[in-house]
Design a protein around this motif. Structure first.
Motif, mmCIF file in Angstrom:
data_model
loop_
_atom_site.group_PDB
_atom_site.id
_atom_site.type_symbol
_atom_site.label_atom_id
_atom_site.label_comp_id
_atom_site.label_asym_id
_atom_site.label_seq_id
_atom_site.Cartn_x
_atom_site.Cartn_y
_atom_site.Cartn_z
ATOM 1 N N PHE A 401 0.728 -1.478 -0.105
ATOM 2 C CA PHE A 401 -0.310 -0.234 0.151
ATOM 3 C C PHE A 401 1.182 1.496 0.295
ATOM 4 O O PHE A 401 1.521 1.338 0.855
ATOM 5 C CB PHE A 401 -0.768 0.101 1.342
ATOM 6 N N ARG A 436 -0.721 -1.450 -4.568
ATOM 7 C CA ARG A 436 -2.516 -0.452 -4.198
ATOM 8 C C ARG A 436 -1.964 0.791 -3.610
ATOM 9 O O ARG A 436 -1.650 0.939 -2.923
ATOM 10 C CB ARG A 436 -3.456 -1.211 -3.211
ATOM 11 N N GLU A 437 -2.510 1.971 -4.302
ATOM 12 C CA GLU A 437 -2.273 3.601 -3.600
ATOM 13 C C GLU A 437 -3.406 4.068 -2.864
ATOM 14 O O GLU A 437 -4.676 3.411 -3.537
ATOM 15 C CB GLU A 437 -2.208 3.934 -5.248
ATOM 16 N N ARG A 438 -2.826 4.490 -2.238
ATOM 17 C CA ARG A 438 -3.960 5.046 -1.171
ATOM 18 C C ARG A 438 -3.566 6.313 -0.904
ATOM 19 O O ARG A 438 -2.190 7.165 -0.959
ATOM 20 C CB ARG A 438 -3.844 4.125 -0.041
#
Length: 442
Positions: A401, A436-438
């Motif tokens: 992440f 995963r980009e957040r």
């Protein structure tokens, strides 16, 4: 459980390749009005109503033709018929029922396989044309009207096809203790000899003629190391070298064997060394996330000095740099040299491929690794890795992440992979990273 296999067959020029392309959504087959254009079997993964299957496009069947090409296509289609779980017979509305269709239908009925009759070129919407009903005379049940060009009726066709699929179950070996091992490699490297040596009986024909094993055979072994199912495959060849239609189909079978397997034993011939085909064989196993062992067979036939194995190993490390995680073993299937060591390796790489690491331990390693080598920056923005976790195994798959996925360069991913391997091992198995980009924490 292996994916069901669906073969599209029929005489030349009825639209098989057009139908194949429509069903898979890509133009993989050459489409031409000249009969016999599709000479090689082409295959692709397909899915309908959450059921996955392998779809095969074949050359046409011409039962009484003496033409060499048509004769080859008939043999090719016959091989597909023998291996397929469901057969789709394609006929042409415009030409009506011809003698070849009747002979092909009779040929298929002898196979005792489920057959779905597809009447192609039904391009008008609405009730079928009167000629459509002639095809009931083939004795294959209710025909399905399809337009492979426009896509009409393809859903109905696939609905019928999947009715014949076996019920979905867990893996075909219910016993979780059984390790499934695919023995893969180009022809004549000693795959069958190895399986025969292990099993102590002649399960597969062993011959110096390349390509003797045309199918896959399963051999169950139980010994002090555990329970194993050895899947001996037909050899994989470079496509330009494959002239025999049965050999071409063996490539599909080998891919299916890899799909079933937990561990792939990639066999090379020590007297020949590394070839381009060997890298392709290894690539199939790597792409499917399987644990791998590189086995160099016929080591007893190599003249040696004190450095022979070391030099051979160093050369293969360069050749197989894309699967540098795979251990190497030098054996002789003929004499049984180091066969016990092979079993130990199979058990080990299988456990590595199935390894699950806790989120806490992973993030401890991540913290040390990112402190040692700072994440990359671009235009003043630095990659931030908030945390990582492992959602699945076979192969071990890790989710990172991050604040910006585009900053997570391949070189830094490779660095982190090496750090994870250094701590946890993961011998013989590929690993997969998911980014995963957040939103950035403030």
């Amino acid at each position: 459980m292996s994916k069901p296999v669906v073969a599209i067959v029929g005489r030349p020029n009825v639209g098989k390749s057009t139908l194949f392309n429509k069903l898979i959504g890509e133009r993989l087959s050459i489409v031409d009005d000249t009969p016999g254009v599709t000479r090689d079997r082409i295959y692709a993964d397909c899915e309908w109503l959450n059921r996955k299957f392998l779809l095969i496009d074949t050359g046409g069947i011409e039962p009484k033709s003496d033409d060499v090409i048509l004769s080859q296509m008939r043999a090719q289609a016959q091989t597909a018929i023998e291996t397929a779980d469901v057969i789709v017979l394609v006929v042409d509305l415009r030409s009506g029922v011809v003698a070849s269709d009747e002979e092909v239908a009779a040929m298929l009925l002898k196979s005792n396989k489920p057959i779905v009759l597809c009447v192609n070129k039904c391009d008008s919407i609405g009730a079928p044309e009167p000629e459509f009903y002639e095809f009931y005379n083939l004795g294959l049940g209710d025909p399905i009207a399809v337009s492979s060009v426009h896509g009409h009726g393809t859903g109905d066709l696939l609905d019928e096809v999947i009715k014949y699929f076996p019920e979905e179950t867990e893996d075909d070996d219910d016993d979780e203790e059984v390790i499934k091992v695919a023995v893969i490699g180009k022809p004549n490297v000693g795959k069958s000899s190895l399986v025969n040596k292990i099993s102590g009986e002649e399960r597969a024909i062993v011959s110096d003629i390349a390509g003797t094993t045309r199918d896959t055979t399963d051999t169950f072994i139980e010994n002090k190391y555990g329970k194993f199912n050895f899947i001996d495959t037909a050899g994989l060849r470079r496509k330009s070298r494959v002239n025999d239609d049965i050999e071409k189909y063996s490539i599909i079978r080998a891919r299916m064997a890899v799909e079933r397997a937990n561990v792939c034993v990639i066999m090379l011939d020590a007297t020949v060394g590394f070839t381009e085909q060997d890298s392709k064989v290894a690539g199939i196993a790597m792409e499917q996330g399987k644990a791998c062992i590189i086995v160099i067979n016929k080591w007893d036939a190599v003249e040696k000095d004190g450095n022979t194995m070391k030099e051979f190993r160093e050369k293969l490390a360069v050749d197989f740099s894309f699967i540098s995680y795979a251990p190497m073993l030098f054996i002789s299937a003929k004499t049984g040299q180091r066969i016990d060591k092979l079993f130990e390796m199979i058990v080990h790489v299988h456990s590595q491929n199935s390894m699950r690491i806790s989120t806490g331990k992973l993030n401890e390693v991540l913290a040390v690794a990112t402190a040692r080598v700072q994440p990359p920056t671009d235009k003043g923005r630095r990659l931030k890795i908030f945390y990582m976790t492992q959602p699945s195994t076979r192969p071990p798959t890790f989710v990172f992440f991050v604040n910006r996925a585009d900053l997570f360069h391949f070189s830094y991913q490779r660095y982190l992979e090496n750090q994870i391997r250094e701590i946890f091992g993961l011998d013989g198995t590929p690993v997969r990273f998911i980014i995963r980009e957040r939103g950035e924490k403030k």
